[in-house]
Design a protein around this motif. Structure first.
Motif, PDB file in Angstrom:
ATOM      1  N   GLU A   1     -51.071  32.084  33.924  1.00 12.84           N
ATOM      2  CA  GLU A   1     -50.506  32.905  34.998  1.00 12.84           C
ATOM      3  C   GLU A   1     -50.895  32.387  36.391  1.00 12.84           C
ATOM      4  OE1 GLU A   1     -51.902  34.118  32.301  1.00 12.84           O
ATOM      5  OE2 GLU A   1     -50.363  35.360  31.348  1.00 12.84           O
ATOM      6  N   VAL A   2     -52.113  31.912  36.533  1.00 10.31           N
ATOM      7  CA  VAL A   2     -52.564  31.399  37.828  1.00 10.31           C
ATOM      8  C   VAL A   2     -51.773  30.147  38.209  1.00 10.31           C
ATOM      9  CG1 VAL A   2     -54.503  30.429  39.100  1.00 10.31           C
ATOM     10  CG2 VAL A   2     -54.871  32.379  37.581  1.00 10.31           C
ATOM     11  N   GLY A   3     -51.489  29.296  37.233  1.00  7.70           N
ATOM     12  CA  GLY A   3     -50.708  28.097  37.500  1.00  7.70           C
ATOM     13  C   GLY A   3     -49.279  28.420  37.884  1.00  7.70           C
ATOM     14  N   VAL A   4     -48.692  29.405  37.202  1.00  8.10           N
ATOM     15  CA  VAL A   4     -47.324  29.814  37.518  1.00  8.10           C
ATOM     16  C   VAL A   4     -47.263  30.428  38.921  1.00  8.10           C
ATOM     17  CG1 VAL A   4     -45.490  31.422  36.899  1.00  8.10           C
ATOM     18  CG2 VAL A   4     -46.623  30.080  35.124  1.00  8.10           C
ATOM     19  N   LEU A   5     -48.286  31.202  39.271  1.00  6.93           N
ATOM     20  CA  LEU A   5     -48.349  31.743  40.626  1.00  6.93           C
ATOM     21  C   LEU A   5     -48.323  30.611  41.647  1.00  6.93           C
ATOM     22  CD1 LEU A   5     -48.850  33.923  42.787  1.00  6.93           C
ATOM     23  CD2 LEU A   5     -51.313  33.698  42.311  1.00  6.93           C
ATOM     24  N   GLN A   6     -49.079  29.552  41.379  1.00  7.75           N
ATOM     25  CA  GLN A   6     -49.109  28.421  42.304  1.00  7.75           C
ATOM     26  C   GLN A   6     -47.722  27.785  42.442  1.00  7.75           C
ATOM     27  OE1 GLN A   6     -51.750  27.431  44.311  1.00  7.75           O
ATOM     28  NE2 GLN A   6     -50.033  26.322  45.241  1.00  7.75           N
ATOM     29  N   ASP A   7     -46.992  27.704  41.325  1.00  7.52           N
ATOM     30  CA  ASP A   7     -45.645  27.141  41.380  1.00  7.52           C
ATOM     31  C   ASP A   7     -44.727  27.995  42.245  1.00  7.52           C
ATOM     32  OD1 ASP A   7     -46.215  24.968  39.704  1.00  7.52           O
ATOM     33  OD2 ASP A   7     -45.922  26.172  37.917  1.00  7.52           O
TER      34      ASP A   7
ATOM     35  N   GLU B   1     -51.111  43.338  39.239  1.00  7.12           N
ATOM     36  CA  GLU B   1     -49.949  44.148  38.849  1.00  7.12           C
ATOM     37  C   GLU B   1     -48.843  43.263  38.294  1.00  7.12           C
ATOM     38  OE1 GLU B   1     -46.783  47.361  40.820  1.00  7.12           O
ATOM     39  OE2 GLU B   1     -48.544  46.693  41.970  1.00  7.12           O
ATOM     40  N   ILE B   2     -48.611  42.139  38.952  1.00  8.08           N
ATOM     41  CA  ILE B   2     -47.583  41.200  38.481  1.00  8.08           C
ATOM     42  C   ILE B   2     -48.005  40.562  37.166  1.00  8.08           C
ATOM     43  CG2 ILE B   2     -46.465  38.987  39.017  1.00  8.08           C
ATOM     44  CD1 ILE B   2     -46.580  39.815  41.980  1.00  8.08           C
ATOM     45  N   CYS B   3     -49.253  40.157  37.109  1.00  8.02           N
ATOM     46  CA  CYS B   3     -49.773  39.473  35.925  1.00  8.02           C
ATOM     47  C   CYS B   3     -49.692  40.374  34.691  1.00  8.02           C
ATOM     48  CB  CYS B   3     -51.222  39.049  36.194  1.00  8.02           C
ATOM     49  SG  CYS B   3     -51.854  37.836  35.042  1.00  8.02           S
ATOM     50  N   ASN B   4     -49.972  41.655  34.845  1.00  6.66           N
ATOM     51  CA  ASN B   4     -49.916  42.584  33.722  1.00  6.66           C
ATOM     52  C   ASN B   4     -48.508  42.701  33.154  1.00  6.66           C
ATOM     53  OD1 ASN B   4     -52.656  43.168  33.805  1.00  6.66           O
ATOM     54  ND2 ASN B   4     -52.402  44.917  35.188  1.00  6.66           N
TER      55      ASN B   4
ATOM     56  N   GLN C   1     -45.171  38.662  27.328  1.00 10.55           N
ATOM     57  CA  GLN C   1     -45.536  37.328  26.814  1.00 10.55           C
ATOM     58  C   GLN C   1     -44.644  36.225  27.413  1.00 10.55           C
ATOM     59  OE1 GLN C   1     -45.338  37.933  22.520  1.00 10.55           O
ATOM     60  NE2 GLN C   1     -47.546  38.332  22.469  1.00 10.55           N
ATOM     61  N   LEU C   2     -44.345  36.377  28.692  1.00 14.69           N
ATOM     62  CA  LEU C   2     -43.421  35.458  29.346  1.00 14.69           C
ATOM     63  C   LEU C   2     -43.944  34.030  29.412  1.00 14.69           C
ATOM     64  CD1 LEU C   2     -41.801  37.350  32.361  1.00 14.69           C
ATOM     65  CD2 LEU C   2     -40.634  36.078  30.573  1.00 14.69           C
ATOM     66  N   ILE C   3     -45.211  33.888  29.709  1.00 10.74           N
ATOM     67  CA  ILE C   3     -45.757  32.536  29.892  1.00 10.74           C
ATOM     68  C   ILE C   3     -45.626  31.729  28.605  1.00 10.74           C
ATOM     69  CG2 ILE C   3     -47.790  31.207  30.561  1.00 10.74           C
ATOM     70  CD1 ILE C   3     -46.542  32.934  32.783  1.00 10.74           C
ATOM     71  N   GLU C   4     -45.929  32.358  27.483  1.00  5.06           N
ATOM     72  CA  GLU C   4     -45.816  31.650  26.200  1.00  5.06           C
ATOM     73  C   GLU C   4     -44.371  31.263  25.921  1.00  5.06           C
ATOM     74  OE1 GLU C   4     -48.335  30.530  24.473  1.00  5.06           O
ATOM     75  OE2 GLU C   4     -49.571  31.370  26.076  1.00  5.06           O
ATOM     76  N   GLN C   5     -43.436  32.149  26.254  1.00  4.97           N
ATOM     77  CA  GLN C   5     -42.024  31.855  26.007  1.00  4.97           C
ATOM     78  C   GLN C   5     -41.536  30.696  26.873  1.00  4.97           C
ATOM     79  OE1 GLN C   5     -39.663  35.460  26.397  1.00  4.97           O
ATOM     80  NE2 GLN C   5     -41.243  36.679  25.381  1.00  4.97           N
ATOM     81  N   LEU C   6     -42.040  30.623  28.102  1.00  2.00           N
ATOM     82  CA  LEU C   6     -41.568  29.591  29.030  1.00  2.00           C
ATOM     83  C   LEU C   6     -42.079  28.199  28.682  1.00  2.00           C
ATOM     84  CD1 LEU C   6     -41.829  31.425  32.475  1.00  2.00           C
ATOM     85  CD2 LEU C   6     -39.758  30.761  31.269  1.00  2.00           C
ATOM     86  N   ARG C   7     -43.122  28.117  27.904  1.00  6.76           N
ATOM     87  CA  ARG C   7     -43.674  26.796  27.558  1.00  6.76           C
ATOM     88  C   ARG C   7     -42.662  25.926  26.830  1.00  6.76           C
ATOM     89  NH1 ARG C   7     -49.219  26.731  28.383  1.00  6.76           N
ATOM     90  NH2 ARG C   7     -50.210  28.797  28.482  1.00  6.76           N
ATOM     91  N   THR C   8     -41.707  26.543  26.146  1.00 11.35           N
ATOM     92  CA  THR C   8     -40.735  25.781  25.350  1.00 11.35           C
ATOM     93  C   THR C   8     -39.407  25.579  26.082  1.00 11.35           C
ATOM     94  OG1 THR C   8     -39.956  27.824  24.286  1.00 11.35           O
ATOM     95  CG2 THR C   8     -41.748  26.622  23.202  1.00 11.35           C
ATOM     96  N   SER C   9     -39.316  26.006  27.350  1.00  7.01           N
ATOM     97  CA  SER C   9     -38.054  25.860  28.085  1.00  7.01           C
ATOM     98  C   SER C   9     -37.832  24.412  28.501  1.00  7.01           C
ATOM     99  CB  SER C   9     -38.038  26.775  29.306  1.00  7.01           C
ATOM    100  OG  SER C   9     -39.095  26.469  30.184  1.00  7.01           O
ATOM    101  N   ARG C  10     -36.597  24.090  28.921  1.00  5.76           N
ATOM    102  CA  ARG C  10     -36.219  22.708  29.242  1.00  5.76           C
ATOM    103  C   ARG C  10     -37.101  22.114  30.339  1.00  5.76           C
ATOM    104  NH1 ARG C  10     -32.621  21.319  33.406  1.00  5.76           N
ATOM    105  NH2 ARG C  10     -32.120  19.092  33.422  1.00  5.76           N
TER     106      ARG C  10
ATOM    107  N   ILE D   1     -49.700  39.837  46.976  1.00  4.55           N
ATOM    108  CA  ILE D   1     -48.518  38.983  46.877  1.00  4.55           C
ATOM    109  C   ILE D   1     -47.342  39.659  47.564  1.00  4.55           C
ATOM    110  CG2 ILE D   1     -46.915  37.838  45.302  1.00  4.55           C
ATOM    111  CD1 ILE D   1     -49.778  36.719  45.290  1.00  4.55           C
ATOM    112  N   ASN D   2     -46.640  38.889  48.364  1.00  3.71           N
ATOM    113  CA  ASN D   2     -45.462  39.385  49.053  1.00  3.71           C
ATOM    114  C   ASN D   2     -44.290  38.448  48.778  1.00  3.71           C
ATOM    115  OD1 ASN D   2     -44.045  41.158  50.758  1.00  3.71           O
ATOM    116  ND2 ASN D   2     -44.319  39.771  52.504  1.00  3.71           N
ATOM    117  N   LEU D   3     -43.075  38.958  48.914  1.00  2.00           N
ATOM    118  CA  LEU D   3     -41.869  38.139  48.810  1.00  2.00           C
ATOM    119  C   LEU D   3     -41.055  38.295  50.080  1.00  2.00           C
ATOM    120  CD1 LEU D   3     -42.500  38.598  45.631  1.00  2.00           C
ATOM    121  CD2 LEU D   3     -40.092  38.018  45.344  1.00  2.00           C
TER     122      LEU D   3
END
Length: 480
Positions: free
Chosen positions: A436-442, A408-411, A417-426, A457-459
């Protein structure tokens, strides 16, 4: 008979608690200085690497160690003499030419200087430059200083040895402090190089008797494998001390603030002595009232005292929980760790909330819930400052209920297209190359997300509420 604090002490509660729980370069005062057991160990001169989550006290102690009056108060408890020398090897505030600022560090790396030599020049400048050759003392920029240190290893070693010997003769320590390591670079590879070089130098310094480094770092700044990729790195990494706050210590911190308020402190101490018999308050050096062990180390006694402020339940009966344990459990991350900044912010908000009709206790249980909402909002803001990518990932999740499936989160992430956008962040998520799996791990590593046994997944509430996510029967999202 259940004792209730006098309602007029509500105003004292508001005044005693810090209005701004982040120091932002302002040195703490003696009345605010509470020393948990793990922190006492961290401040001992032989413990070099200090790890802590945001708001755990890293910058607090970084600033406190710079103040002679505070150093005098804590010195005997942590193994430091009153004549200890403290200088700054790196920090958030600019201090003239005492250390290279971020732009200088970036340029030095681009020019090929090894981070270990960069930091060695900084430490040499602080502890040995007064006895170094005039040639070094005449240098005014960091590149020339680093070149000098790099090109004269024998002179540098001898000067450091002589400085250490003088300190030993005078029974002094010279501690060089390092904080705000996220301000050293604009990208992870550069930051990892600089942290690695600093740890390499810390390992070398262990052979000194009186010269010490004290490095304050977040867990993620020590987590990349490259940071510990040098011989004997374990001698530094495995000896790190973590700034943790147990439930007892957080409530002890609360008593510290209340007992030392200049206007209401005496009334609090008297009221506390009526709730808990046998309390004896002692004033240290006529400066600060020390929290008695009876209400510092015993949870049963602490609960009795706190419930005299809040009442015994988080609702009309015990089914809703007990304020003493409820507050702590709703402020913890996925590891159950609570920062004092979140705790104090929740308490201040609860004290400032409008009182209810016929309110019997200083704090109403609904005010405590509002306090958790506010603390969550602050926690989210702090995360944004340290990890801008966390907000980008979590804001689109507002409105969903957790626990939920990762699909649900991944969708949601894929649609935007968040992951692609974040690749260019500082400073992108460290494992973004794994998608997405790597970001989940972070997010799991940050203890912001937790994965249940059924893989959902819980918060924790301290994050869930601030990011606007729901949970059946849970505290309402921030602002709701």
């Amino acid at each position: 008979m259940i004792y209730k604090f006098p309602l007029e002490l509500r105003e004292g509660l508001k005044k005693a608690l810090p209005q701004e729980t982040a120091e932002h370069g302002t040195a703490p005062n003696a009345q605010q200085m509470y020393l948990p057991v793990s922190h006492s160990k961290a401040l001992h001169p032989d413990n070099t690497l200090i790890q802590g989550m945001r708001g755990s006290g890293k910058s607090f102690w970084f600033l406190a160690l710079q103040k002679p009056d505070l150093l005098k108060l804590i010195g005997t408890q942590v193994g430091l003499g009153t004549n200890t020398l403290v200088t700054i090897g790196f920090g958030a505030a600019q201090m003239g030419n005492e250390f290279p600022v971020k732009d200088t560090l970036i340029q030095l790396l681009q020019n090929g200087y090894q981070p270990r030599f960069i930091w060695k020049a900084v430490v040499f400048h602080h502890v040995a430059s007064d006895r170094a050759p005039q040639e070094f003392q005449a240098l005014t920029n960091w590149e020339s200083r680093i070149q000098w240190v790099r090109d004269r290893p024998e002179e540098v070693a001898q000067s450091l040895y002589d400085a250490d010997k003088r300190l030993e003769e005078n029974q002094q320590h010279h501690i060089v402090l390092f904080d705000a390591l996220d301000r050293t670079a604009d990208d992870w590879p550069s930051m990892n190089q600089l942290v690695k070089g600093l740890l390499q130098l810390a390992l070398e310094t262990l052979s000194s008797k009186r010269i010490r480094l004290k490095i304050f770092a977040r867990p993620d700044q020590l987590g990349h494998p490259s940071v510990a990729d040098f011989p004997d790195a374990s001698k530094i990494i495995t000896r790190k001390v973590t700034l943790d706050w147990s439930r007892c210590e957080l409530y002890g911190l609360l008593w510290q603030y209340l007992a030392n308020d200049p206007s209401y402190g005496e009334r609090f101490r008297i009221a506390a002595s009526e709730v808990v018999s046998g309390i004896q308050w002692a004033e240290i050096a006529r400066v600060v009232w020390q929290v008695p062990d009876l209400i510092r180390n015993d949870e049963t006694t602490q609960k009795l005292l706190f419930h005299a402020i809040t009442g015994p339940w988080m609702g009309k009966d015990k089914r809703r929980g007990f304020p003493y344990s409820w507050l702590y459990s709703h402020l913890g991350d996925a590891d159950g760790k609570v920062s004092p900044r979140s705790f104090l912010a929740a308490m201040l908000c609860a004290a400032e909330d409008n009182p209810r009709d016929k309110q019997e206790y200083l704090l109403h249980f609904e005010s405590i819930k509002k306090g958790v909402q506010t603390a969550s909002g602050i926690r989210v803001q702090e995360l944004q400052e340290d990890y801008s990518w966390v907000g980008e990932l979590c804001r689109p999740l507002a409105g969903i209920n957790v626990p939920c499936s990762f699909d649900e989160i991944c969708n949601i992430w894929k649609k935007t297209q968040l992951i692609e956008q974040l690749r260019t962040s500082r400073l992108p998520p460290p494992h973004i190359d794994q998608g997405e799996v790597g970001v989940l791990q972070d997010l799991l590593d940050l203890k912001l997300f937790e994965q249940l046994k059924d893989k959902r997944i819980n918060l924790p509430d301290v994050y869930r509420v601030g990011y606007g996510m729901g949970r059946r029967g849970g505290v309402k999202p921030y602002g709701a």
